[in-house]
Design an enzyme around this catalytic site. Structure first.
Site, PDB file in Angstrom:
ATOM      1  N   PRO A 155      24.953  34.244  65.872  1.00 58.02           N
ATOM      2  CA  PRO A 155      25.787  34.213  64.679  1.00 58.02           C
ATOM      3  C   PRO A 155      25.857  35.553  63.982  1.00 58.02           C
ATOM      4  O   PRO A 155      24.872  36.274  63.879  1.00 58.02           O
ATOM      5  CB  PRO A 155      25.102  33.191  63.796  1.00 58.02           C
ATOM      6  CG  PRO A 155      23.712  33.101  64.288  1.00 58.02           C
ATOM      7  CD  PRO A 155      23.595  33.805  65.581  1.00 58.02           C
ATOM      8  N   GLU A 156      27.025  35.870  63.487  1.00 56.28           N
ATOM      9  CA  GLU A 156      27.245  37.050  62.661  1.00 56.28           C
ATOM     10  C   GLU A 156      27.411  36.557  61.225  1.00 56.28           C
ATOM     11  O   GLU A 156      27.270  35.376  60.951  1.00 56.28           O
ATOM     12  CB  GLU A 156      28.476  37.810  63.166  1.00 56.28           C
ATOM     13  CG  GLU A 156      28.388  38.124  64.656  1.00 56.28           C
ATOM     14  CD  GLU A 156      29.591  38.854  65.211  1.00 56.28           C
ATOM     15  OE1 GLU A 156      30.213  39.627  64.478  1.00 56.28           O
ATOM     16  OE2 GLU A 156      29.909  38.647  66.394  1.00 56.28           O
ATOM     17  N   ARG A 170      17.387  30.491  73.608  1.00 55.89           N
ATOM     18  CA  ARG A 170      16.735  31.676  74.172  1.00 55.89           C
ATOM     19  C   ARG A 170      15.449  32.057  73.437  1.00 55.89           C
ATOM     20  O   ARG A 170      14.776  33.010  73.835  1.00 55.89           O
ATOM     21  CB  ARG A 170      17.713  32.850  74.182  1.00 55.89           C
ATOM     22  CG  ARG A 170      18.834  32.630  75.199  1.00 55.89           C
ATOM     23  CD  ARG A 170      19.895  33.705  75.117  1.00 55.89           C
ATOM     24  NE  ARG A 170      19.421  34.997  75.569  1.00 55.89           N
ATOM     25  CZ  ARG A 170      20.144  36.113  75.514  1.00 55.89           C
ATOM     26  NH1 ARG A 170      21.375  36.083  75.014  1.00 55.89           N
ATOM     27  NH2 ARG A 170      19.657  37.240  75.949  1.00 55.89           N
ATOM     28  N   ARG A 206      28.693  60.577  60.930  1.00 53.92           N
ATOM     29  CA  ARG A 206      28.141  59.988  62.152  1.00 53.92           C
ATOM     30  C   ARG A 206      28.834  60.492  63.402  1.00 53.92           C
ATOM     31  O   ARG A 206      30.055  60.464  63.483  1.00 53.92           O
ATOM     32  CB  ARG A 206      28.303  58.455  62.090  1.00 53.92           C
ATOM     33  CG  ARG A 206      27.573  57.833  60.940  1.00 53.92           C
ATOM     34  CD  ARG A 206      26.122  57.649  61.291  1.00 53.92           C
ATOM     35  NE  ARG A 206      25.312  57.649  60.068  1.00 53.92           N
ATOM     36  CZ  ARG A 206      24.010  57.429  60.037  1.00 53.92           C
ATOM     37  NH1 ARG A 206      23.365  57.173  61.165  1.00 53.92           N
ATOM     38  NH2 ARG A 206      23.356  57.468  58.913  1.00 53.92           N
TER      39      ARG A 206
END
Length: 274
Positions: A2-3, A112, A155
């Site tokens: 999930p995000e 998992r 960045r």
DNA sequence: ACATGCACCTGGATGC
DNA sequence: TGCATCCAGGTGCATG
């Protein structure tokens, strides 16, 4: 798994059900999921505590308790939290049960088993580095265009890597990053600092747009994700590129491609995204 | 300081 | 059917 939109949906489907409920018993089937303190202490401190509120920060869920402690859960890839009434069927991969004072159960399942649970006083939340160092979230007051454009300009990593870095932006994951880059027509391998002011502006808007849509649709369900009531999300129907390899791009009719970027499967339209 | 690669895990889908 | 291979909504740590 999930995000931010999925975790927010879980929070919304659980908050009213667990707020004010006392945890009367904790059963732990897989102690290694508890990262702090020991599983025995976790169980002892949680028992007979009442949940006061449920808060989300990035992809973390924080259950505040009536003794100033906080139960923190990160679902990682396949963690799931369900609110269950007695007699209903349990998930096959259930590892932890929180039994509540009304007879219902808050259940943690994880295929998992990469998920993580913590319990600590509120003033010790700094111990969880991923939580303490998290950057501003999409849709928040702190996630300004000025912050975003300035951060990108410093960045030299690929834009996809930057967007996935939780220290820089909290809550984005693989699906919504691919979607935001597709909406903004930006190649995932572009160096972040190479984006023009206009591209940064488009991408900032695209991030907020996909996250808002994901929340509105109750999250994206590909396989494991379900909300706190066990329901699937529907945002998978609205995806432009994620999981659509070899399908036509809705913008140009070209073919959606897939390759590895930043160590993650990446979906994009080679024709639209420059 | 910053970027990259891999480890952590299990199971489902696909191909031979 | 069986077996091998690839893939997965994430992140932390070692390495350069």
């Amino acid at each position: 798994m999930p995000e931010m939109p999925e975790v927010e949906t879980i929070r919304r489907t659980l908050a009213d059900k667990v707020a004010g409920r006392k945890i009367i018993r904790v059963d732990i089937g897989l102690p290694r999921l508890v990262k702090w303190p020991t599983a025995a202490e976790f169980q002892a401190v949680l028992t007979d505590r009442t949940i006061t509120k449920l808060v989300r920060r990035g992809k973390y869920l924080l259950f505040y308790l009536d003794n100033n402690y906080v139960l923190i859960i990160h679902l990682r890839m396949t963690g799931r939290l369900y609110y269950k009434t007695p007699g209903s069927e349990f998930d096959k991969f259930t590892h932890i049960l929180f039994k509540l004072d009304n007879g219902d159960i808050l259940l943690y399942a994880d295929t998992r088993t990469l998920g993580t649970l913590y319990l600590m006083p509120e003033e010790e939340l700094w111990r969880i580095a991923g939580l303490a160092s998290m950057g501003p979230e999409p849709l928040s007051a702190e996630f300004t265009l000025e912050y975003f454009a300035d951060m990108l300009s410093k960045r030299r990593a690929k834009i996809k890597t930057v967007l996935l870095n939780q220290k820089l932006i909290g809550g984005l994951g693989n699906i919504y990053v691919d979607e935001a880059l597709a909406i903004a027509c930006i190649d995932p391998e572009r160096i972040a600092s190479s984006l023009t002011a206009q591209e940064a502006n488009y991408l900032h808007q695209a991030i907020n747009q996909v996250i808002a849509a994901g929340i509105a649709h109750g999250g994206t369900t590909f396989r494991d994700y379900r909300d706190g009531a066990g329901q699937s999300g529907s945002h998978q129907r609205y995806l432009q590129v994620y999981g659509r390899t070899n399908e036509p791009c809705q913008r140009c009719g070209g073919i959606i491609a897939r390759k590895e970027v930043a160590g993650r499967g990446t979906h994009y339209c080679p024709n639209c995204q420059k």
